[in-house]
Design an enzyme around this catalytic site. Structure first.
Site, PDB file in Angstrom:
ATOM      1  N   HIS A 293       0.776  -1.246   0.000  1.00  0.00           N
ATOM      2  CA  HIS A 293       0.000   0.000   0.000  1.00  0.00           C
ATOM      3  C   HIS A 293       0.808   1.297   0.000  1.00  0.00           C
ATOM      4  O   HIS A 293       0.229   2.358  -0.082  1.00  0.00           O
ATOM      5  CB  HIS A 293      -0.967   0.000   1.200  1.00  0.00           C
ATOM      6  CG  HIS A 293      -0.293  -0.061   2.539  1.00  0.00           C
ATOM      7  ND1 HIS A 293      -0.973   0.137   3.723  1.00  0.00           N
ATOM      8  CD2 HIS A 293       0.998  -0.309   2.895  1.00  0.00           C
ATOM      9  CE1 HIS A 293      -0.129   0.028   4.738  1.00  0.00           C
ATOM     10  NE2 HIS A 293       1.054  -0.249   4.264  1.00  0.00           N
ATOM     11  N   HIS A 294       2.142   1.225   0.117  1.00  0.00           N
ATOM     12  CA  HIS A 294       2.924   2.472   0.116  1.00  0.00           C
ATOM     13  C   HIS A 294       3.386   2.897  -1.281  1.00  0.00           C
ATOM     14  O   HIS A 294       3.942   3.973  -1.438  1.00  0.00           O
ATOM     15  CB  HIS A 294       4.170   2.348   1.003  1.00  0.00           C
ATOM     16  CG  HIS A 294       3.861   2.166   2.455  1.00  0.00           C
ATOM     17  ND1 HIS A 294       3.050   3.029   3.147  1.00  0.00           N
ATOM     18  CD2 HIS A 294       4.265   1.220   3.346  1.00  0.00           C
ATOM     19  CE1 HIS A 294       2.960   2.617   4.415  1.00  0.00           C
ATOM     20  NE2 HIS A 294       3.682   1.522   4.549  1.00  0.00           N
ATOM     21  N   GLY A 295       3.217   2.013  -2.281  1.00  0.00           N
ATOM     22  CA  GLY A 295       3.703   2.346  -3.621  1.00  0.00           C
ATOM     23  C   GLY A 295       2.999   3.585  -4.166  1.00  0.00           C
ATOM     24  O   GLY A 295       1.783   3.698  -4.096  1.00  0.00           O
TER      25      GLY A 295
END
Lengths: 215, 387
Positions: B133-135
């Site tokens: 989810h940090h991309g």
């Protein structure tokens, strides 16, 4: 950082003969709270705030219909000794002006002519940028002795761990002034290794610590 | 007949590997798979293999230049300076061989999960390899290269035209997915995470509510460090129910990072394994209540890969297939024996954590009260709206 890097250049202004009503309308449509009053040479001769405008209106408790006051020229209510700043002033210095003078807006003048405006809100936004809080990173607070050379020693350790530093803040340790706290925002999700190295070098890393917590 | 749930799996998930010392370790997916096999709840009828995501599919969310950079980096043909510009070659996301392919498989696995659910083949689909989810659109961040959830949600919007509720219970803020859909009202994001005061990435404050058309469709619950099960559950359950009732999702995507557990080395929350029964239980319920059962679940963080992740993620699958009872009491001896030799820590003997997992939290009441206030702030606009 200097004022001209963060000031707004599109400034909404009025002349001294414009009415209070016009000022009201300008503030409402543009969602602003301050209007500098200028002369024909673009010199700042006054400033009005939303509070000045409100003071010129009858209270909501008095009889309705008595609103003729707003047809008066703005000159009658404007503040005349305006505090201004210069585009080359340092942002840190003008934040002191905001704080000490308890004002929320500063016209920026050069050669006595209005060239921009800076508000408390712009100032706060800049400080957020300076703390690096808008970039993904972890926060580290390191307690160090209040002597020269400590920052370079600590950043050296962080550098060896190959972490990019988003921002650094230093403030005195409130309980004991022989120490300082250095606050880093570093670009990593995994600060464990660097915390370990710092601790091994004898630094105290202030983590989200609650009394009695060990982890 | 439509089956209940599908488990997307491939041993190729292991190719998403930075290096031996890196905390992000996909061995946890294999450990979970092996545990589920051992207790006999994973048959071939449940299994589906992932596919590779195409460059066009990845570009539904990511910048084509970024994808190109990853392809080059995986072949060792990207300069160090250019790599850093794309957030790779850092300590968090180092370059490794064929990193594009390894990441594209994870995206493809989540896309496969989407297809099976949205084409009506199954009610629920699970890809434990995903949840990165940090991309960001053009930048890797926080161990994440391609953001499989963001790509998958774009895919749902484009191909199936359904409104998506994304729920993220990873201990870190789901920033990549939030910013991806910050200005649309087609996707509602809810992230519950440890406050960003110290923890990566630092964002995820209550006042991040979306912008433009998307204002009011982004929800964040930053919980205090040392938050325990009870308070976490109150925040999660209350917000889930009220937000689902407000948004009325047509499909639910959940990110199931398992790093809010007390044992997790990267975070400072105090959840126990029991919480990982409740998280999917409520998601499951909401999926049936509002979205005709359409529920896609992905993995996420989880850095105690031995003591926490296998149990937490096994609970998720057991919930999906309605076999919660298979996750009570002792863990299978055969599984413990298989892994204890290479585990650097003592594996837990039971599905439950011991009552004395950690010593009492000194400021529990204050933490609970503060969390409760955060929840009230978060839901205030919805509650006013309904009066």
């Amino acid at each position: 950082m200097i004022v001209e890097e963060i000031m707004k250049r599109d400034v909404i202004t009025l002349h001294k003969d414009d009415t209070i009503e016009t000022a009201f309308q300008l503030m409402n449509t543009n969602h602003i709270r301050h209007i500098p009053i200028i002369d024909n040479d673009n010199r700042v001769i006054g400033i009005v705030s939303d509070r000045d405008l409100r003071d010129s209106c009858p209270s909501i408790f008095t009889k309705k219909g008595k609103t003729d006051g707003i047809n008066n020229p703005i000159e009658k209510i404007m503040t005349k000794d305006v505090i201004t700043v210069h585009p080359l002033d340092f942002v840190e210095e003008i934040s002191v002006i905001f704080y000490e003078k308890e004002i929320a807006c500063l016209p920026v003048t050069k050669d006595d002519r209005l060239v921009g405006m800076i508000t408390e809100k712009d100032m706060l936004y800049t400080l957020i940028q300076l703390t690096g809080a808008h970039q993904p990173g972890s926060q580290l607070e390191v307690k160090v002795e209040n002597i020269p050379g400590m920052l370079s020693k600590v950043t050296n350790i962080i550098g060896k761990h190959n972490f990019n530093i988003h921002s650094v803040l230093i403030y005195p340790y409130p309980i004991d002034t022989t120490y300082k706290i250095i606050v880093f925002r570093i670009q990593t999700m995994n600060p464990i290794g660097v915390i370990e190295t710092l601790t091994n070098h004898g630094y105290e890393v202030m983590w989200p610590n609650l009394p009695g917590m060990t982890k | 007949m439509k089956s209940e749930a599908v488990f997307i799996y491939s041993n190729q998930f292991q190719n998403y590997k930075f290096h031996d010392e890196h905390p992000f370790n996909q061995l946890r997916v294999e450990l979970t798979y092996s545990l589920l096999k051992q207790i006999g709840v994973l048959d071939t009828k449940h299994m589906a293999a992932p596919r590779m995501a195409t460059v066009e599919e990845i570009a539904l969310f990511h910048d084509p230049k970024y994808i190109e950079a990853l392809q080059l980096a995986g072949k060792g043909e990207l300069s160090k300076e250019k790599a850093l510009h794309f957030g790779i070659g850092t300590e968090d996301t180092p370059i490794f061989p064929n990193m594009h392919e390894a990441s594209a498989l994870i995206v493809g696995a989540t896309l496969k999960a989407v297809e099976l659910v949205m084409d009506g083949k199954v009610n629920h689909a699970l890809n434990l390899g995903g949840g990165l989810h940090h991309g960001f659109r053009g930048k890797a961040s926080g161990f994440c290269i391609y953001n499989d959830s963001a790509v998958a949600i774009q895919y749902i919007l484009k191909k199936y035209k359904k409104r998506v509720l994304y729920v993220d219970t990873d201990a870190h803020h789901g920033d990549g997915v939030q910013w991806a859909f910050y200005d649309t009202n087609e996707v509602c994001t809810l992230s519950i995470h440890e406050t960003g005061r110290y923890l990566f990435p630092g964002t995820g404050n209550v006042n991040e509510r979306g912008s433009g058309k998307g204002y009011g469709y982004s929800f964040n619950i930053p919980v205090d460090a040392f938050t325990e099960d009870e308070s976490f559950l109150e925040m999660y359950e209350t917000s889930m129910r009220e937000i689902a009732a407000y948004f009325k999702p047509e499909v639910i995507v959940t990110q199931n990072g398992a790093d809010a557990h007390y044992y997790d080395p990267l975070t400072h929350l105090s959840l126990t394994s029991d919480m990982y029964r409740h998280i999917p239980r409520i998601a499951h319920e909401i999926a049936h209540q509002y979205a005709e059962g359409r529920w896609i679940a992905v993995g996420g963080g989880g850095y105690d890969i031995w003591r926490v992740v296998p149990r937490a993620w096994a609970f998720l699958w057991l919930e999906m297939i309605g076999m919660q009872d298979a996750g009570i009491g002792k863990l299978p001896q055969a599984w413990l024996e298989k892994w204890h030799a290479i585990a650097p820590v003592t594996l837990p003997a039971t599905w439950e954590d011991p009552a004395d997992l950690y010593s009492p939290i000194p400021r529990k009441e204050e933490i609970t009260e503060k969390n409760h206030q955060t929840l009230t702030k978060l839901l205030q606009p919805l509650r006013q709206h309904h009066i």
